[in-house]
Design a protein around this motif. Structure first.
Motif, short mmCIF file in Angstrom:
data_model
loop_
_atom_site.label_atom_id
_atom_site.label_comp_id
_atom_site.label_asym_id
_atom_site.label_seq_id
_atom_site.Cartn_x
_atom_site.Cartn_y
_atom_site.Cartn_z
N ARG A 266 10.86 15.42 -5.82
CA ARG A 266 12.04 16.27 -4.97
C ARG A 266 13.08 15.24 -4.79
O ARG A 266 12.99 14.13 -4.88
CB ARG A 266 11.13 16.62 -3.67
N ASP A 280 7.17 25.98 -12.76
CA ASP A 280 6.00 26.53 -11.67
C ASP A 280 4.82 26.93 -12.53
O ASP A 280 3.55 26.62 -12.18
CB ASP A 280 6.33 27.77 -11.03
N THR A 303 4.07 20.38 1.35
CA THR A 303 5.35 21.10 1.73
C THR A 303 6.48 20.83 0.64
O THR A 303 7.45 21.11 0.95
CB THR A 303 5.87 20.99 2.88
N GLU A 305 6.05 21.98 -2.11
CA GLU A 305 6.55 23.31 -2.78
C GLU A 305 6.97 24.36 -1.87
O GLU A 305 6.61 24.30 -0.45
CB GLU A 305 4.94 23.58 -3.40
N SER A 306 7.54 25.41 -2.64
CA SER A 306 8.03 26.51 -1.63
C SER A 306 7.17 27.30 -0.88
O SER A 306 5.86 27.26 -1.51
CB SER A 306 8.93 27.33 -2.55
N LYS A 307 7.39 28.23 0.01
CA LYS A 307 6.36 28.96 0.49
C LYS A 307 5.84 29.91 -0.24
O LYS A 307 4.67 30.27 -0.34
CB LYS A 307 6.90 29.46 1.91
N GLU A 308 6.71 30.45 -1.21
CA GLU A 308 6.15 31.61 -2.05
C GLU A 308 5.16 30.98 -2.96
O GLU A 308 4.11 31.35 -3.25
CB GLU A 308 7.30 32.13 -2.97
N ARG A 310 3.28 28.18 -2.60
CA ARG A 310 2.08 27.70 -2.14
C ARG A 310 1.24 29.09 -1.78
O ARG A 310 0.09 28.72 -1.75
CB ARG A 310 2.39 26.85 -0.67
N ALA A 345 10.26 21.73 0.70
CA ALA A 345 10.70 22.78 0.39
C ALA A 345 10.10 23.95 1.40
O ALA A 345 10.66 25.13 1.46
CB ALA A 345 10.43 23.26 -0.82
N ASP A 346 8.95 23.99 1.89
CA ASP A 346 8.34 24.80 3.05
C ASP A 346 8.68 24.30 4.42
O ASP A 346 7.87 23.65 4.86
CB ASP A 346 6.75 24.90 2.68
N HIS A 347 9.42 25.23 5.00
CA HIS A 347 10.09 24.72 6.24
C HIS A 347 9.24 25.53 7.54
O HIS A 347 9.66 25.59 8.59
CB HIS A 347 11.43 24.91 6.41
#
Ligand code: SF4
Length: 375
Positions: A266, A280, A303, A305-308, A310, A345-347
């Motif tokens: 990252r 991905d 985190t 990785e993005s929420k989508e 994950r 990336a996942d907040h």
């Protein structure tokens, strides 16, 4: 025999060539019911599963991964939070904000500050915490760690560490203080590249690093976590070394659970650009192939990785996730202006992550271990 001895007989280039030469027939053989039923752990089978020839079989590999995960682990996802004790570091890893050469403010939590940060995580629901630090023995020594761990024991059922490599006796002392898990990434198994990206400090010693999980196993840690830093080198070859490493540890320290993490590089202070970016699709391929090859391994997704991404990976093999993470020292209680180790990336908040896990049909688990189990 340590894992460093094991890989003396395997050259990076040779494994890369074997991966490239695999055929669709060999992939089919690796996925055949007979191979699955026999729990085939021949590394040649895994080489087939991660080869370019297996790209077209990705859907099938993912379905197998989903089935195996449900059979072995049920529909649960453990939640944990990383907590940074110090960003002080004497190493120079090109990809990391905490690199000793970077001009950032350095900070180490006092024991009282660590307890305050941890209490914040406890109040959010976490019962599994991961203590993280750079490598600076003046800032974070064994006595300090023992004091922090003893202070946090009443708040957490499981305490893992992701700090610098230690001797077995030191790990034993930490285990006695209450640490039950060790995470140590090799970053890259390619020795030549390892030397290039680790420019200074004790971390330049490849052998010292690669034998660390075995010292953790000998000290009796219940969980031992491995990982390659994805983006440094070819993910397929890294995956083969990782699979060999995990299998070696599972056989040698069968009382410990081996977990695998998938840290993709990252953005960080220093602006290091990944030479081999991992898409991905590549990450799905690597994670699901490892799940098929190592049905009992814990699989962690952070985190980074993005929420989508994950959320989509939950059914395919993930057994634990970090949530609501902050990579700054003192970041949870807002007492820090220092740089984080890398951008997340996942907040989402931990509560939001837990809610999403439930909506997908899985159960978020804040506590999956208690030391009383083995008393
Ligand atoms: S990766 Fe770890 S050892 Fe390397 S600079 Fe960052 S904190 Fe230090």
């Amino acid at each position: 025999m340590t894992f460093d001895n094991v890989i003396e007989g395997h050259s990076w280039d040779d494994i890369t060539r074997q991966i490239a030469e695999k055929t669709p027939e060999e992939v089919r053989e690796a996925l055949s019911p007979g191979m699955m039923d026999s729990g085939g752990t021949d590394i040649d089978r895994f080489i087939s599963l991660v080869s370019p020839a297996a790209d077209e079989a990705l859907e099938e590999i993912a379905q197998r991964a989903q089935l195996i995960t449900e059979q072995r682990f049920g529909r649960i996802v453990g939640l944990y939070a990383p907590m940074y004790l110090s960003n002080s570091c004497t190493n120079s890893c090109l990809y990391c904000s905490f690199n000793a050469s970077n001009q950032i403010d350095r900070e180490t939590l006092s024991v009282e500050q660590a307890v305050s940060e941890a209490r914040h995580l406890h109040d959010e629901g976490f019962r599994h915490i991961l203590l993280v630090s750079g490598e600076d023995l003046k800032a974070v020594n064994l006595n300090y760690l023992k004091e922090v761990v003893s202070s946090l024991r009443p708040l957490f059922d499981s305490i893992s560490i992701e700090i610098y490599p230690m001797e077995t006796d030191q790990y034993r002392e930490l285990a006695q203080s209450g640490v039950d898990g060790l995470i140590i990434y090799q970053e890259t198994y390619n020795k030549d590249l390892y030397a290039q990206v680790h420019e200074a400090g004790k971390k330049t010693d490849y052998r010292w690093r690669i034998e660390t999980p075995e010292r953790g196993g000998a000290a009796g840690f219940r969980r031992i976590g491995l990982g390659s830093l994805l983006g440094l080198d070819d993910w397929r070859t890294e995956a083969v070394y990782l699979a060999m490493h995990a299998r070696h540890l599972m056989r040698k320290y069968w009382r410990s659970q081996v977990t695998i993490s998938f840290p993709r590089l990252r953005p960080a202070v220093g602006g290091y650009e990944p030479p081999c970016p991992v898409s991905d699709r590549d990450l799905v391929h690597m994670l699901t192939a490892l799940r098929v090859f190592l049905p009992d391994a814990g699989i962690l997704l952070s985190t980074r990785e993005s929420k989508e991404f994950r959320d989509n990976m939950i059914p395919l093999g993930v057994t634990s996730m970090s949530a609501g993470s902050c990579t700054q020292v003192g970041g949870y209680t807002g007492n820090s202006a220092t740089a984080g180790q890398f951008e997340i990336a996942d907040h989402r908040t931990p509560e939001e992550v837990a809610e999403t896990i439930k909506n997908i049909g899985y159960e978020p688990v804040w506590k999956d271990w208690d030391a009383a189990f083995i008393r």
